[in-house]
Write a protein that holds these residues in place. Structure first.
Motif, PDB file in Angstrom:
ATOM      1  N   LYS A  67      35.784  47.916  28.885  1.00 59.83           N
ATOM      2  CA  LYS A  67      36.670  47.206  28.245  1.00 59.83           C
ATOM      3  C   LYS A  67      35.802  46.963  26.741  1.00 59.83           C
ATOM      4  O   LYS A  67      34.573  46.491  26.514  1.00 59.83           O
ATOM      5  CB  LYS A  67      36.886  45.966  28.657  1.00 59.83           C
ATOM      6  N   VAL A  94      32.114  40.394  34.583  1.00 55.10           N
ATOM      7  CA  VAL A  94      32.820  39.222  34.156  1.00 55.10           C
ATOM      8  C   VAL A  94      31.699  38.105  33.815  1.00 55.10           C
ATOM      9  O   VAL A  94      30.957  37.918  34.745  1.00 55.10           O
ATOM     10  CB  VAL A  94      34.053  38.775  34.986  1.00 55.10           C
ATOM     11  N   HIS A 122      31.128  40.473  40.761  1.00 57.48           N
ATOM     12  CA  HIS A 122      31.479  41.219  39.940  1.00 57.48           C
ATOM     13  C   HIS A 122      30.428  42.156  39.691  1.00 57.48           C
ATOM     14  O   HIS A 122      30.803  43.609  39.490  1.00 57.48           O
ATOM     15  CB  HIS A 122      32.327  40.799  38.703  1.00 57.48           C
ATOM     16  N   ASP A 145      36.734  52.552  32.675  1.00 55.22           N
ATOM     17  CA  ASP A 145      36.903  50.999  32.864  1.00 55.22           C
ATOM     18  C   ASP A 145      36.113  50.120  32.118  1.00 55.22           C
ATOM     19  O   ASP A 145      36.101  49.015  32.162  1.00 55.22           O
ATOM     20  CB  ASP A 145      36.779  50.794  34.322  1.00 55.22           C
ATOM     21  N   GLU A 179      45.494  37.602  40.011  1.00 55.83           N
ATOM     22  CA  GLU A 179      45.447  39.013  40.323  1.00 55.83           C
ATOM     23  C   GLU A 179      44.113  39.701  39.958  1.00 55.83           C
ATOM     24  O   GLU A 179      43.493  40.446  41.055  1.00 55.83           O
ATOM     25  CB  GLU A 179      46.431  39.833  39.424  1.00 55.83           C
ATOM     26  N   GLU A 180      43.419  39.449  38.975  1.00 58.49           N
ATOM     27  CA  GLU A 180      42.046  39.924  38.707  1.00 58.49           C
ATOM     28  C   GLU A 180      41.078  39.435  39.637  1.00 58.49           C
ATOM     29  O   GLU A 180      40.243  40.158  40.098  1.00 58.49           O
ATOM     30  CB  GLU A 180      41.585  39.451  37.358  1.00 58.49           C
ATOM     31  N   ARG A 185      41.625  41.220  42.950  1.00 61.36           N
ATOM     32  CA  ARG A 185      40.914  42.257  42.693  1.00 61.36           C
ATOM     33  C   ARG A 185      39.608  42.503  43.166  1.00 61.36           C
ATOM     34  O   ARG A 185      38.846  43.122  43.911  1.00 61.36           O
ATOM     35  CB  ARG A 185      41.567  43.235  41.547  1.00 61.36           C
ATOM     36  N   ILE A 186      39.015  41.469  42.401  1.00 60.53           N
ATOM     37  CA  ILE A 186      37.301  41.499  42.442  1.00 60.53           C
ATOM     38  C   ILE A 186      36.903  41.308  43.943  1.00 60.53           C
ATOM     39  O   ILE A 186      36.092  41.920  44.496  1.00 60.53           O
ATOM     40  CB  ILE A 186      36.689  40.448  41.544  1.00 60.53           C
ATOM     41  N   LEU A 219      40.289  34.454  34.376  1.00 60.41           N
ATOM     42  CA  LEU A 219      40.572  35.460  35.233  1.00 60.41           C
ATOM     43  C   LEU A 219      41.876  35.254  35.628  1.00 60.41           C
ATOM     44  O   LEU A 219      42.006  34.088  36.154  1.00 60.41           O
ATOM     45  CB  LEU A 219      39.583  35.933  36.277  1.00 60.41           C
ATOM     46  N   SER A 220      42.970  36.147  35.773  1.00 61.51           N
ATOM     47  CA  SER A 220      44.188  35.761  36.285  1.00 61.51           C
ATOM     48  C   SER A 220      43.943  35.828  37.729  1.00 61.51           C
ATOM     49  O   SER A 220      42.980  36.307  38.310  1.00 61.51           O
ATOM     50  CB  SER A 220      45.123  36.854  35.865  1.00 61.51           C
TER      51      SER A 220
END
Length: 162
Positions: free
Chosen positions: A74, A114, A4, A72, A123-124, A127-128, A120-121
């Motif tokens: 957080k 991260v 990441h 982006d 989906e996350e 994506r990474i 992390l889900s």
């Protein structure tokens, strides 16, 4: 996670090369007061920070107004994130000789990636992995370590079933 960190590093590096970072303007600007040495450093870094998505302007000798952050980012709109970024920048590995902007990009990537132990889900994670595959240098982290290890099934079998 090194993977990441690589994704974020390449995104920030693209901003350096002319692809602007999306900025989230703050509804209410945040005032940041820094010690004199940090204020001088911040003054030097303002042009670089702008390119990387931070809208910061001087508001006196040791005060600054944070008016926007990378979209982006957080939880970084309270000013603490930029103060933490300054600390990371100041304590950057002195054995590496690189430009001010490169140090800033590496510091930002390390701060924004991260962290180990984070949940992390699926989906996350997907994506990474997809973003990592699109990187120019997907196999190595910013510090030169592997971003992933490829284990063949026969090698795993040999390790566990001898």
């Amino acid at each position: 996670f090194p993977s990441h960190e690589r994704v974020i590093y390449e995104r920030l590096n693209a901003a350096r090369e002319g692809k602007p970072m999306p900025v989230q303007r703050l509804l209410f600007p945040v005032s940041i007061t820094l010690p004199p040495a940090d204020a001088a450093l911040m003054q030097e870094l303002i042009p670089e920070l702008r390119v990387l998505g931070y809208l910061v302007e001087a508001n006196g000798q040791e005060a600054f107004l944070l008016q926007g952050t990378p979209s982006d980012l957080k939880g970084g709109s309270d000013g603490a994130e930029i103060e933490n970024l300054l600390e990371s920048y100041k304590h950057f590995n002195p054995s590496l000789t690189c430009s001010r902007r490169e140090k800033l990009i590496r510091s930002m990537a390390a701060r924004q990636c991260v962290k180990a132990g984070s949940y992390l889900s699926s989906e996350e994670m997907r994506r990474i992995v997809n973003e990592l595959a699109a990187c120019q240098q997907p196999t190595l982290s910013v510090s030169g370590l592997p971003t992933y290890v490829n284990w063949r099934a026969d090698r795993l079998d040999a390790m566990f079933f001898r």
